[in-house]
Design a protein around this motif. Structure first.
Motif, mmCIF file in Angstrom:
data_model
loop_
_atom_site.group_PDB
_atom_site.id
_atom_site.type_symbol
_atom_site.label_atom_id
_atom_site.label_comp_id
_atom_site.label_asym_id
_atom_site.label_seq_id
_atom_site.Cartn_x
_atom_site.Cartn_y
_atom_site.Cartn_z
ATOM 1 N N THR A 1 -56.176 39.780 3.773
ATOM 2 C CA THR A 1 -56.002 41.108 3.209
ATOM 3 C C THR A 1 -57.308 41.734 2.732
ATOM 4 O O THR A 1 -57.303 42.842 2.207
ATOM 5 N N THR A 2 -58.420 41.022 2.883
ATOM 6 C CA THR A 2 -59.701 41.585 2.476
ATOM 7 C C THR A 2 -60.514 41.999 3.680
ATOM 8 O O THR A 2 -60.255 41.574 4.802
ATOM 9 N N THR A 3 -61.504 42.845 3.466
ATOM 10 C CA THR A 3 -62.380 43.262 4.542
ATOM 11 C C THR A 3 -63.537 42.286 4.648
ATOM 12 O O THR A 3 -63.587 41.282 3.958
ATOM 13 N N PHE A 4 -64.461 42.563 5.531
ATOM 14 C CA PHE A 4 -65.565 41.646 5.786
ATOM 15 C C PHE A 4 -66.404 41.430 4.529
ATOM 16 O O PHE A 4 -66.829 42.373 3.884
ATOM 17 N N LYS A 5 -66.654 40.167 4.186
ATOM 18 C CA LYS A 5 -67.409 39.831 2.978
ATOM 19 C C LYS A 5 -68.666 39.012 3.301
ATOM 20 O O LYS A 5 -69.197 38.320 2.460
ATOM 21 N N GLY A 6 -69.112 39.071 4.540
ATOM 22 C CA GLY A 6 -70.271 38.289 4.948
ATOM 23 C C GLY A 6 -71.575 38.902 4.478
ATOM 24 O O GLY A 6 -71.618 39.831 3.675
ATOM 25 N N ARG A 7 -72.691 38.390 5.029
ATOM 26 C CA ARG A 7 -74.011 38.846 4.599
ATOM 27 C C ARG A 7 -74.256 40.297 4.997
ATOM 28 O O ARG A 7 -74.567 41.131 4.181
ATOM 29 N N ASP A 8 -74.140 40.560 6.289
ATOM 30 C CA ASP A 8 -74.358 41.911 6.799
ATOM 31 C C ASP A 8 -73.620 42.008 8.126
ATOM 32 O O ASP A 8 -73.961 41.308 9.079
ATOM 33 N N PRO A 9 -72.590 42.843 8.223
ATOM 34 C CA PRO A 9 -71.791 42.914 9.458
ATOM 35 C C PRO A 9 -72.599 43.365 10.674
ATOM 36 O O PRO A 9 -72.183 43.149 11.808
ATOM 37 N N TYR A 10 -73.761 44.002 10.432
ATOM 38 C CA TYR A 10 -74.585 44.473 11.548
ATOM 39 C C TYR A 10 -75.552 43.400 12.058
ATOM 40 O O TYR A 10 -76.277 43.631 13.019
ATOM 41 N N VAL A 11 -75.571 42.238 11.413
ATOM 42 C CA VAL A 11 -76.415 41.125 11.843
ATOM 43 C C VAL A 11 -75.510 39.910 12.047
ATOM 44 O O VAL A 11 -74.983 39.358 11.081
ATOM 45 N N LEU A 12 -75.322 39.506 13.301
ATOM 46 C CA LEU A 12 -74.399 38.414 13.599
ATOM 47 C C LEU A 12 -74.993 37.071 13.191
ATOM 48 O O LEU A 12 -76.176 36.811 13.394
#
Length: 468
Positions: free
Chosen positions: A9-20
């Motif tokens: 139920t949450t959105t992306f919480k990673g480092r940076d969605p534009y850097v895989l």
């Protein structure tokens, strides 16, 4: 709530969605119910789509020809989604966003691809279109509550309402967070869609009631003599446009679809993850299609049932004044008030969605031309916040001060037609050259993609013909 439920139920919480990164990899859901928990980008698209084109234009087209072209609402929205889905697939496959990819499309003009230069020119179209939308929204609210004690359509009241709406739009997006955009857009989309459906059924208790026979006539896949130009306009103005298709790639990346897929290492595991998240993206795109198609069809029916029998063919904000006065006489003052509130929110919703959508397109274009490094998250966020403050202020000033900017409107129409053509061509190019073959669909999808791209090119060409 379990850990798995929280993740869904949450959105992306990673480092940076534009850097895989392999650190952000997540297995995709395997059931319809599981995929539904990760929807969201399509609601932002729906928020941008159901605005002036649907409320004002679709209603006016229904007023002009009646129910006969109702079927075209379904066809025009359906045909365009295939390009949107394919560009979303490319984005998940590569981890990149549309304008970054457009720069790869030949031929090149100097150091940049021709599409990059076109998007730079599209800033003019962004200015004129959004200035018109925010002014129309102010028009609706000013009709209900004029400011300054004078003419509700005078510069004082309209200008004051524009300032209020600009301030609200800036406040919503000041944090520059994807989850805020998604939640606000989703709430407004369902509110406006419910409003559109409700208006269609409210008129059933009046002299403007429509019947099953009217609906059946509208689904006979025919075009009345002399209505080809109107049909072409409807095809071009309803459903996702070049801007929404482009913006969709930013939302799929920021939601996390590409990051959860991870960098392409050529492995079978990557292919399975990519295909899994592409399935989520496709469901997201088609759910949003259902939402904005229902809203568009509802506004069209409103024009066909209420305005067409009276021979009223309004344009622009006249649609709102004519319908509100008819609701006033047919169902009472409350009907007119509710309609104007709903119309104002529907139009403002487009601004709420387009501030971050166009902000990302503008920022990414400036980055491509060397203004800053798009991969630098700190600089990107700083630029995004600045752009999302400046843009609505410029739109509001332009819409309030400039009257009938004919030259800019004509130029914007030409650029939009070319942009439509460019997006279709760029999508086919990027799909063939850069999308990993292992995540493509079969021949049936390819046929629909070609039909979709050809239809978009045709509309673009006819738009150029009309402009000249």
């Amino acid at each position: 709530m379990t850990t798995a439920a929280k993740q869904a139920t949450t959105t992306f919480k990673g480092r940076d969605p534009y850097v895989l990164s392999v650190d952000d990899i997540k297995a995709p859901p395997t059931t319809w119910r599981g995929r539904a928990k990760f929807l969201g980008p399509g609601m932002i698209t729906s928020a941008a789509v159901v605005g002036s084109g649907e409320l004002l234009t679709a209603t006016a087209l229904g007023a002009e020809v009646g129910f006969i072209l109702l079927w075209l609402v379904l066809v025009s929205t359906f045909v365009k989604v295939w390009v949107q889905v394919e560009l979303g697939r490319w984005s998940i496959s590569t981890g990149r966003v549309a304008i970054d990819g457009y720069d790869d499309v030949p031929p090149r003009i100097g150091k940049r691809g021709w599409m990059a230069w076109l998007v730079l020119l599209m800033f003019v179209q962004f200015l004129t279109s959004q200035a018109g939308v925010i002014t129309a929204s102010a028009f609706a609210f000013s009709s209900l509550m004029p400011i300054g004690g004078g003419d509700p359509y005078g510069p004082v009241s309209i200008g004051s309402w524009v300032a209020i709406l600009v301030a609200i739009a800036i406040a919503i997006h000041l944090s520059n967070r994807y989850e805020v955009v998604e939640k606000v857009s989703t709430a407004l989309v369902f509110l406006v869609t419910a409003f559109a459906i409700a208006t269609v059924f409210v008129i059933q208790g009046t002299e403007f009631a429509w019947t099953g026979a009217d609906f059946a006539d509208g689904m006979r896949f025919q075009i009345a003599a002399g209505a080809f130009g109107i049909a072409l306009s409807m095809f071009g103005l309803t459903g996702v446009g070049a801007g929404e298709i482009t913006a969709y790639t930013y939302w799929t990346v920021e939601k996390g679809y590409a990051a959860w897929t991870g960098p392409n290492d050529g492995s079978k595991a990557w292919t399975e993850r990519a295909r899994g998240w592409i399935k989520v993206m496709k469901l997201d795109a088609w759910v949003s299609w259902v939402v904005y198609t229902v809203a568009t069809a509802s506004f069209y029916i409103l024009g066909a049932a209420v305005l067409h029998p009276q021979g009223l063919i309004p344009s622009g904000t006249e649609v709102m004044t004519d319908l509100s006065s008819i609701f006033d006489s047919a169902v009472g003052r409350w009907g007119a008030v509710v309609f104007l509130i709903g119309a104002g929110i529907a139009l403002f919703k487009t601004i709420v969605a387009n501030v971050p959508s166009l902000g990302r397109q503008v920022g990414n274009t400036l980055a491509i031309f060397g203004a800053f490094d798009w991969k630098d998250r700190v600089k990107r966020d700083r630029w995004m916040r600045g752009i999302m403050i400046v843009m609505p202020i410029i739109w509001g000033l332009f819409g309030t001060v400039i009257s009938s900017p004919l030259a800019l409107v004509v130029l914007a129409g030409i650029l939009n037609a070319v942009f439509l053509i460019g997006v279709a061509i760029a999508t086919l190019y990027l799909s063939r050259k850069q999308t990993d073959p292992s995540v493509r669909d079969g021949k049936a999808f390819t046929v629909m993609l070609i039909i979709s791209a050809a239809a978009i090119v045709f509309v673009g060409v006819m738009g150029l013909v009309n402009a000249f």
